[in-house]
Design a protein around this motif. Structure first.
Motif, mmCIF file in Angstrom:
data_model
loop_
_atom_site.group_PDB
_atom_site.id
_atom_site.type_symbol
_atom_site.label_atom_id
_atom_site.label_comp_id
_atom_site.label_asym_id
_atom_site.label_seq_id
_atom_site.Cartn_x
_atom_site.Cartn_y
_atom_site.Cartn_z
ATOM 1 N N GLN A 141 44.766 30.667 56.037
ATOM 2 C CA GLN A 141 45.198 31.564 54.963
ATOM 3 C C GLN A 141 44.083 32.503 54.549
ATOM 4 O O GLN A 141 44.291 33.713 54.381
ATOM 5 C CB GLN A 141 45.674 30.757 53.758
ATOM 6 C CG GLN A 141 46.166 31.623 52.586
ATOM 7 C CD GLN A 141 46.582 30.792 51.388
ATOM 8 O OE1 GLN A 141 46.606 29.557 51.436
ATOM 9 N NE2 GLN A 141 46.917 31.460 50.299
ATOM 10 N N VAL A 142 42.891 31.971 54.385
ATOM 11 C CA VAL A 142 41.752 32.798 53.975
ATOM 12 C C VAL A 142 41.375 33.775 55.085
ATOM 13 O O VAL A 142 41.110 34.960 54.831
ATOM 14 C CB VAL A 142 40.558 31.912 53.584
ATOM 15 C CG1 VAL A 142 39.321 32.767 53.302
ATOM 16 C CG2 VAL A 142 40.905 31.071 52.365
ATOM 17 N N ARG A 143 41.381 33.292 56.332
ATOM 18 C CA ARG A 143 41.055 34.184 57.442
ATOM 19 C C ARG A 143 42.051 35.352 57.502
ATOM 20 O O ARG A 143 41.647 36.516 57.683
ATOM 21 C CB ARG A 143 41.058 33.410 58.754
ATOM 22 C CG ARG A 143 40.699 34.280 59.971
ATOM 23 C CD ARG A 143 40.640 33.481 61.245
ATOM 24 N NE ARG A 143 39.437 32.640 61.311
ATOM 25 C CZ ARG A 143 39.430 31.328 61.248
ATOM 26 N NH1 ARG A 143 40.579 30.662 61.130
ATOM 27 N NH2 ARG A 143 38.302 30.647 61.320
ATOM 28 N N GLY A 144 43.327 35.053 57.353
ATOM 29 C CA GLY A 144 44.331 36.116 57.385
ATOM 30 C C GLY A 144 44.212 37.061 56.209
ATOM 31 O O GLY A 144 44.402 38.275 56.351
ATOM 32 N N MET A 145 43.893 36.528 55.016
ATOM 33 C CA MET A 145 43.743 37.360 53.830
ATOM 34 C C MET A 145 42.628 38.380 54.026
ATOM 35 O O MET A 145 42.771 39.564 53.693
ATOM 36 C CB MET A 145 43.438 36.453 52.627
ATOM 37 C CG MET A 145 43.770 37.046 51.279
ATOM 38 S SD MET A 145 43.235 35.985 49.873
ATOM 39 C CE MET A 145 43.934 34.398 50.325
ATOM 40 N N ILE A 146 41.505 37.907 54.577
ATOM 41 C CA ILE A 146 40.372 38.818 54.790
ATOM 42 C C ILE A 146 40.696 39.837 55.888
ATOM 43 O O ILE A 146 40.402 41.029 55.748
ATOM 44 C CB ILE A 146 39.113 38.017 55.163
ATOM 45 C CG1 ILE A 146 38.735 37.069 54.023
ATOM 46 C CG2 ILE A 146 37.949 38.957 55.488
ATOM 47 C CD1 ILE A 146 37.613 36.109 54.364
ATOM 48 N N ALA A 147 41.313 39.372 56.967
ATOM 49 C CA ALA A 147 41.611 40.267 58.090
ATOM 50 C C ALA A 147 42.574 41.377 57.689
ATOM 51 O O ALA A 147 42.580 42.449 58.313
ATOM 52 C CB ALA A 147 42.188 39.461 59.258
ATOM 53 N N ARG A 148 43.399 41.151 56.665
ATOM 54 C CA ARG A 148 44.343 42.177 56.207
ATOM 55 C C ARG A 148 43.714 43.170 55.239
ATOM 56 O O ARG A 148 44.335 44.179 54.897
ATOM 57 C CB ARG A 148 45.544 41.517 55.521
ATOM 58 C CG ARG A 148 46.449 40.733 56.458
ATOM 59 C CD ARG A 148 47.734 40.353 55.741
ATOM 60 N NE ARG A 148 47.489 39.512 54.569
ATOM 61 C CZ ARG A 148 47.442 38.178 54.594
ATOM 62 N NH1 ARG A 148 47.582 37.539 55.749
ATOM 63 N NH2 ARG A 148 47.242 37.494 53.485
ATOM 64 N N THR A 149 42.513 42.900 54.782
ATOM 65 C CA THR A 149 41.874 43.774 53.795
ATOM 66 C C THR A 149 41.450 45.085 54.444
ATOM 67 O O THR A 149 40.788 45.087 55.483
ATOM 68 C CB THR A 149 40.647 43.077 53.178
ATOM 69 O OG1 THR A 149 41.052 41.840 52.591
ATOM 70 C CG2 THR A 149 40.008 43.958 52.113
ATOM 71 N N PRO A 150 41.827 46.220 53.872
ATOM 72 C CA PRO A 150 41.436 47.516 54.448
ATOM 73 C C PRO A 150 39.917 47.657 54.512
ATOM 74 O O PRO A 150 39.207 47.269 53.576
ATOM 75 C CB PRO A 150 42.047 48.539 53.478
ATOM 76 C CG PRO A 150 43.155 47.806 52.783
ATOM 77 C CD PRO A 150 42.688 46.388 52.677
ATOM 78 N N VAL A 151 39.423 48.208 55.597
ATOM 79 C CA VAL A 151 37.983 48.374 55.767
ATOM 80 C C VAL A 151 37.359 49.202 54.640
ATOM 81 O O VAL A 151 36.283 48.843 54.133
ATOM 82 C CB VAL A 151 37.666 48.973 57.157
ATOM 83 C CG1 VAL A 151 36.204 49.421 57.239
ATOM 84 C CG2 VAL A 151 37.967 47.942 58.247
ATOM 85 N N PRO A 152 37.982 50.307 54.185
ATOM 86 C CA PRO A 152 37.370 51.025 53.047
ATOM 87 C C PRO A 152 37.213 50.136 51.814
ATOM 88 O O PRO A 152 36.229 50.284 51.072
ATOM 89 C CB PRO A 152 38.358 52.171 52.780
ATOM 90 C CG PRO A 152 39.051 52.393 54.089
ATOM 91 C CD PRO A 152 39.177 51.028 54.699
ATOM 92 N N GLY A 153 38.156 49.223 51.591
ATOM 93 C CA GLY A 153 38.033 48.314 50.460
ATOM 94 C C GLY A 153 36.905 47.322 50.636
ATOM 95 O O GLY A 153 36.202 46.976 49.669
ATOM 96 N N ILE A 154 36.711 46.832 51.875
ATOM 97 C CA ILE A 154 35.604 45.919 52.157
ATOM 98 C C ILE A 154 34.268 46.613 51.927
ATOM 99 O O ILE A 154 33.374 46.091 51.243
ATOM 100 C CB ILE A 154 35.706 45.389 53.597
ATOM 101 C CG1 ILE A 154 36.932 44.472 53.741
ATOM 102 C CG2 ILE A 154 34.431 44.643 53.988
ATOM 103 C CD1 ILE A 154 37.177 43.991 55.161
#
Length: 405
Positions: A308-321
């Motif tokens: 769940q955590v891996r998927g949550m991070i992978a879905r985060t837009p790169v500009p937001g990261i």
């Protein structure tokens, strides 16, 4: 009740039939004209276009009381009968301006549709203008236009407000158990700018910007004060809320976070992770961060949480990261703020949290007047996900002890 003022409309000869008075079709047109004039006097006739929705008529019924003739001046009032998830039920009353006599009444039901003609949830601004709050299904996100930025928000329940601010690089679902279980509170869990389903601009990220976004969200939801719960970066944002919007903070819950600013090594690490995000993408950030975010127990016994955590991070837009990393790198030191905190405060930390360890949580709690401290066994840096029942119980006990407004 709606928030629209009454309007006055004149009956024109072309609106009357061969007998010189108005029929049902004419009244439907007159009531529609009155609605658009009310919009023009209020939020603007582009209200629905701004939100990319359209009110489609499902059913309309006119109840005649008295005839109306050319030249009559009618006062039309608009009242809201019901604001549903996708539907809006209104009542309009037309009275003669000269004597107040009721001429006709309309009951009309609209269904909000999107650009493809499919039913869609009523945007919050529209629901508020019509005197209600939108009804949503559990877990359904509603997008709130804050003026230049749209945030996606999971908002449920009634009562005193609890604003749940997620950490980096996560989204509102971090708080899923707490949002579902804390039934006596109005739970508000937004995706921050650059995260989840919210807008992800290329720039403009700072702790001040995040805090101002949340203050505008409270304004949009017509909430004067809220208990603010923040995890990790969400805690940094909570500190900024105290600096910039202290009157809005009714209480504070600091979860797996710290007050100190980044040191030189930490700032260098932020820059390196920004480069990873830009060159390798969000999935690469997830691979590096998951082992640090979750405690040993969770990694060994909760594979579903790991994924769940891996998927949550992978879905985060790169500009937001990238934006969040820069905001954390440049955040101010909140240690001097701690002795000035004058609202009820709870500090929560996972016993296996290596990023913001229990020792740091104890030092932070001791510096805040009358703060309570709870350590969550078997949890790392994401205790609301790793030990949801335990964290929810601790939060519920803290919240129930607060004075009700």
């Amino acid at each position: 009740m709606s928030r629209f003022s009454p309007v006055e409309v004149t009956v024109y000869p072309y609106e009357c039939d061969a007998y010189g008075h108005m029929n049902e079709a004419a009244y439907l047109q007159l009531f529609e004209r009155a609605r658009w004039e009310a919009l023009a006097k209020g939020p603007g006739q582009d209200l629905f276009r701004r939100h990319r929705v359209w009110p489609a008529v499902r059913r309309a019924t006119v109840d005649y009381q008295l005839p109306a003739f050319p030249g009559d001046l009618l006062r039309v009032d608009l009242e809201t009968e019901k604001v549903g998830r996708t539907s809006l039920e209104l009542r309009q009353r037309a009275t003669r301006a000269r004597d107040g006599a009721l001429v006709a009444e309309l009951q009309i039901i609209f269904v909000m549709i999107d650009g493809e003609g499919k039913p869609t949830p009523i945007p919050p601004e529209i629901a508020t203008l019509f005197g209600g709050r939108p009804s949503t299904r559990p877990g359904e996100l509603v997008r709130h236009d804050l003026g230049g930025l749209t945030l996606a928000v999971d908002s449920r329940g009634d009562g005193p407000a609890l604003l749940l601010v997620h950490g980096f690089p996560l989204d509102h679902s971090l708080w899923a158990h707490q949002v579902a279980a804390l039934a006596r509170w109005r739970r508000i869990a937004p995706d921050l700018r650059g995260a989840g389903a919210s807008d992800a601009p290329d720039g403009g990220y700072s702790m001040a910007t995040y805090a101002d976004d949340l203050a505008r969200l409270l304004d949009r939801l017509q909430i004067a004060r809220a208990v603010v719960a923040g995890l990790s970066m969400g805690g940094y944002i909570a500190f900024e809320m105290l600096r910039r919007h202290r009157a809005r903070v009714a209480g504070l819950i600091l979860v797996d976070t710290r007050a100190e600013a980044d040191g030189a090594d930490a700032r260098k690490g932020r820059d390196e992770m920004m480069n990873v995000a830009r060159t390798e993408g969000a999935a690469a950030v997830a691979e590096r961060m998951v082992p640090r975010l979750l405690g040993r127990s969770s990694q060994q016994t909760q594979p579903q949480v790991v994924e769940q955590v891996r998927g949550m991070i992978a879905r985060t837009p790169v500009p937001g990261i990238v934006g969040a990393l820069a905001a954390m790198r440049d955040r101010p030191d909140s240690t001097p703020l701690l002795p000035t905190i004058d609202v009820p405060t709870l500090v929560v930390v996972g016993a296996e949290d290596e990023m913001t360890p229990p020792s740091a949580a104890r030092a932070m709690a001791s510096a805040i007047p009358a703060a309570a401290l709870t350590t969550i066994a078997g949890a790392g840096h994401l205790s609301p996900l790793e030990a949801p029942t335990a964290v929810t119980r601790v939060l519920a006990e803290f919240l129930e002890a607060l004075p009700r407004p």
